[in-house]
Design an enzyme around this catalytic site. Structure first.
Site, PDB file in Angstrom:
ATOM      1  N   ASN A 110       0.840  -1.206   0.000  1.00 49.11           N
ATOM      2  CA  ASN A 110       0.000   0.000   0.000  1.00 49.11           C
ATOM      3  C   ASN A 110       0.868   1.246   0.000  1.00 49.11           C
ATOM      4  O   ASN A 110       1.951   1.274   0.585  1.00 49.11           O
ATOM      5  CB  ASN A 110      -0.985  -0.015   1.186  1.00 49.11           C
ATOM      6  N   PHE A 114      -1.612   8.168   4.114  1.00 46.66           N
ATOM      7  CA  PHE A 114      -2.420   8.828   5.164  1.00 46.66           C
ATOM      8  C   PHE A 114      -3.649   9.522   4.592  1.00 46.66           C
ATOM      9  O   PHE A 114      -3.870  10.713   4.813  1.00 46.66           O
ATOM     10  CB  PHE A 114      -1.595   9.853   5.948  1.00 46.66           C
ATOM     11  N   SER A 173       5.362   5.190   8.743  1.00 50.24           N
ATOM     12  CA  SER A 173       4.755   4.948   7.440  1.00 50.24           C
ATOM     13  C   SER A 173       5.764   5.318   6.361  1.00 50.24           C
ATOM     14  O   SER A 173       6.362   6.395   6.408  1.00 50.24           O
ATOM     15  CB  SER A 173       3.496   5.790   7.240  1.00 50.24           C
ATOM     16  N   ASN A 175       4.995   6.036   3.405  1.00 54.50           N
ATOM     17  CA  ASN A 175       4.261   6.706   2.316  1.00 54.50           C
ATOM     18  C   ASN A 175       4.077   8.206   2.497  1.00 54.50           C
ATOM     19  O   ASN A 175       3.405   8.851   1.695  1.00 54.50           O
ATOM     20  CB  ASN A 175       2.910   6.017   2.119  1.00 54.50           C
ATOM     21  N   THR A 176       4.632   8.765   3.569  1.00 57.71           N
ATOM     22  CA  THR A 176       4.677  10.214   3.728  1.00 57.71           C
ATOM     23  C   THR A 176       6.155  10.577   3.737  1.00 57.71           C
ATOM     24  O   THR A 176       6.874  10.207   4.675  1.00 57.71           O
ATOM     25  CB  THR A 176       3.992  10.647   5.050  1.00 57.71           C
ATOM     26  N   LYS A 214       5.184   3.452  17.161  1.00 55.97           N
ATOM     27  CA  LYS A 214       5.211   2.383  16.145  1.00 55.97           C
ATOM     28  C   LYS A 214       6.370   2.613  15.199  1.00 55.97           C
ATOM     29  O   LYS A 214       6.443   3.667  14.551  1.00 55.97           O
ATOM     30  CB  LYS A 214       3.888   2.364  15.384  1.00 55.97           C
ATOM     31  N   ASN A 243       5.695  -1.537  11.384  1.00 58.96           N
ATOM     32  CA  ASN A 243       4.902  -1.080  10.245  1.00 58.96           C
ATOM     33  C   ASN A 243       5.257  -1.922   8.989  1.00 58.96           C
ATOM     34  O   ASN A 243       5.947  -2.926   9.097  1.00 58.96           O
ATOM     35  CB  ASN A 243       5.189   0.404  10.003  1.00 58.96           C
TER      36      ASN A 243
HETATM   37  C1  LIG Z   1      -3.812  -1.114   3.486  1.00 65.99           C
HETATM   38  C2  LIG Z   1      -2.987  -0.850   4.710  1.00 65.99           C
HETATM   39  C3  LIG Z   1      -3.084   0.385   5.331  1.00 65.99           C
HETATM   40  C4  LIG Z   1      -2.326   0.633   6.476  1.00 65.99           C
HETATM   41  N1  LIG Z   1      -2.448   1.843   7.092  1.00 65.99           N
HETATM   42  C5  LIG Z   1      -1.771   2.056   8.254  1.00 65.99           C
HETATM   43  C6  LIG Z   1      -1.942   3.268   8.964  1.00 65.99           C
HETATM   44  O1  LIG Z   1      -2.711   4.133   8.576  1.00 65.99           O
HETATM   45  N2  LIG Z   1      -1.227   3.438  10.100  1.00 65.99           N
HETATM   46  C7  LIG Z   1      -0.372   2.487  10.574  1.00 65.99           C
HETATM   47  O2  LIG Z   1       0.235   2.689  11.626  1.00 65.99           O
HETATM   48  N3  LIG Z   1      -0.212   1.318   9.936  1.00 65.99           N
HETATM   49  C8  LIG Z   1      -0.898   1.081   8.797  1.00 65.99           C
HETATM   50  N4  LIG Z   1      -0.732  -0.108   8.143  1.00 65.99           N
HETATM   51  C9  LIG Z   1       0.227  -1.092   8.678  1.00 65.99           C
HETATM   52  C10 LIG Z   1      -0.449  -2.135   9.559  1.00 65.99           C
HETATM   53  O3  LIG Z   1      -1.003  -1.564  10.703  1.00 65.99           O
HETATM   54  C11 LIG Z   1       0.576  -3.203   9.987  1.00 65.99           C
HETATM   55  O4  LIG Z   1       1.568  -2.586  10.767  1.00 65.99           O
HETATM   56  C12 LIG Z   1       1.241  -3.889   8.802  1.00 65.99           C
HETATM   57  O5  LIG Z   1       0.332  -4.070   7.736  1.00 65.99           O
HETATM   58  C13 LIG Z   1       1.807  -5.268   9.171  1.00 65.99           C
HETATM   59  O6  LIG Z   1       0.772  -6.120   9.622  1.00 65.99           O
HETATM   60  P1  LIG Z   1       0.069  -7.220   8.657  1.00 65.99           P
HETATM   61  O7  LIG Z   1       1.187  -7.964   7.977  1.00 65.99           O
HETATM   62  O8  LIG Z   1      -0.726  -8.091   9.589  1.00 65.99           O
HETATM   63  O9  LIG Z   1      -0.755  -6.467   7.719  1.00 65.99           O
HETATM   64  C14 LIG Z   1      -1.470  -0.377   6.995  1.00 65.99           C
HETATM   65  C15 LIG Z   1      -1.397  -1.613   6.352  1.00 65.99           C
HETATM   66  C16 LIG Z   1      -2.134  -1.869   5.214  1.00 65.99           C
HETATM   67  C17 LIG Z   1      -2.044  -3.212   4.554  1.00 65.99           C
END
Ligand SMILES: Cc1cc2nc3c(=O)[nH]c(=O)nc-3n(C[C@H](O)[C@H](O)[C@H](O)COP(=O)(O)O)c2cc1C
Length: 364
Positions: A110, A114, A173, A175-176, A214, A243
């Protein structure tokens, strides 16, 4: 209900563009008549950061960015829900498409950047459920165009303190642009000092809300040393590891999709994130609890996170591939592990593998 959804709706969702499927899932959760969750096995209860979690499995940030469905998620059996990331001012995020599935790797990339309805809209939703039971953490971030990013975290801690069970400062993140620099040296020290000060100021009216940080699974071990030193000195309440990753393992099968920019999550992240969790656990020496997240897609992987040092765990990506039945499956595996080992709670399992893990070869 969950079984019906997993059997009929989820295979259809896999055919729809990823972000549209996500919007549909949120809509379904908003309107589905969900039953109250079954009574929880008390052995799964966890006390951490001064909060009592009915079970250790949380919904990770990013699924419910705007706090639209926290209570539905709690009803599905999650022990806690982290909403956000929320930014102070509304912002649209990056242009679409910006969310990609890697089906043969069970991964997700992704670069949402934000997208947030902004703090005021999210606050209104959380205020409307302020007296509801259940742990709902608020994950806060900074606006892309902000000139004082630390101030964005500070402002939101003051704003959300009355309605948040805990806070997560998302400084990881990918992405910022530049956001992850907040993990570095004196900037990280300033961030922790100012957010904890804001929390302390809000405590008089709102009670003392735990503040977690985080981090990215991509920090070097030297950077991790510095982060943990500051976190311990400043008395952060906990850390989330971690993350999404900007790395792309060479063994990914979906090589074409892997070229998309953004953060990789799901199964391909598991080994790296779990190793970083163990590395953090041995450095923290019990000073505060850790939340393990990244690639959990089964009871076994959730248990591995706990053994690597997690007091609590979170997941997101695996729900895309495995569906909501995964929540019950993970809790069953954890219960079985307690029964087999004769443990009264998960406490006895936390970090048992960490020391050995940090001596292993670095995961590819
Ligand atoms: C589509 C998507 C959007 C995410 N948006 C955020 C976010 O806004 N803030 C954040 O701290 N982590 C975000 N994450 C990261 C997740 O909280 C998590 O840390 C990461 O995906 C690893 O866990 P997973 O493998 O179970 O997905 C996002 C992950 C995905 C897949």
């Amino acid at each position: 209900m969950i079984g019906l959804f997993d059997t009929f709706a989820r295979p259809l969702m896999a055919l729809i563009e990823a972000e549209t499927a996500h919007a549909l899932a949120i809509k379904a959760l908003k309107f589905a008549p969900l039953p109250l969750p079954a009574a929880e096995d008390t052995r799964l209860a966890v006390r951490a950061f001064g909060l009592d979690f009915p079970n250790p499995l949380g919904m990770a940030a990013g699924f419910d960015k705007h706090a639209e469905v926290p209570d539905a998620l709690l009803r599905l059996g999650f022990g806690f829900v982290e909403i956000g990331t929320v930014t102070p001012r509304p912002q649209g995020g990056n242009p679409r498409p910006r969310l990609f599935r890697l089906p043969r790797d069970q991964g997700v990339i992704n670069r949402l950047g934000f997208n947030s309805e902004g703090a005021d809209a999210v606050l209104r939703r959380l205020a409307a459920r302020a007296h509801a039971a259940g742990i709902v953490g608020v994950n806060v971030g900074a606006n892309k165009e902000s000139t004082d990013r630390i101030a964005d975290y500070v402002r939101q801690i003051a704003l959300f303190a009355p309605v948040a069970s805990y806070f997560t400062c998302n400084i990881s993140s990918p992405n910022t642009p530049g956001l992850r620099d907040l993990q570095q040296g004196s900037v990280f020290d300033e961030l922790t000092a100012r957010v904890l000060e804001a929390r302390d100021r809000a405590s008089a009216c709102a009670g003392r809300k735990p503040v977690l940080i985080k981090i990215a699974p991509d920090v070097t071990l030297g950077e991790l040393d510095d982060i943990v030193n500051v976190a311990r000195r400043r008395r952060i309440d906990g850390m989330i590891i971690g993350n999404t990753t900007v790395a792309r393992p060479a063994w990914l099968r979906e090589q074409a999709i892997a070229k998309e920019a953004g953060g990789l999550s799901g199964r391909p992240l598991f080994k790296l994130a779990t190793r970083m969790l163990a590395e953090t656990y041995v450095r923290v020496e019990g000073a505060f609890p850790l939340i393990g997240v990244g690639g959990i897609d089964s009871g076994a992987t959730a248990l591995a996170k706990i053994r690597a040092g997690a007091s609590l765990v979170q997941l997101y990506s695996a729900l895309v591939f495995r569906g909501l039945g995964l929540v019950g499956e993970i809790k069953n595996t954890l219960r079985d592990a307690l029964t087999r080992g004769g443990h009264p709670s998960l406490d006895g399992l936390v970090g048992t593998d960490a020391a050995a893990m940090v001596t292993e070869k670095w995961p590819a």
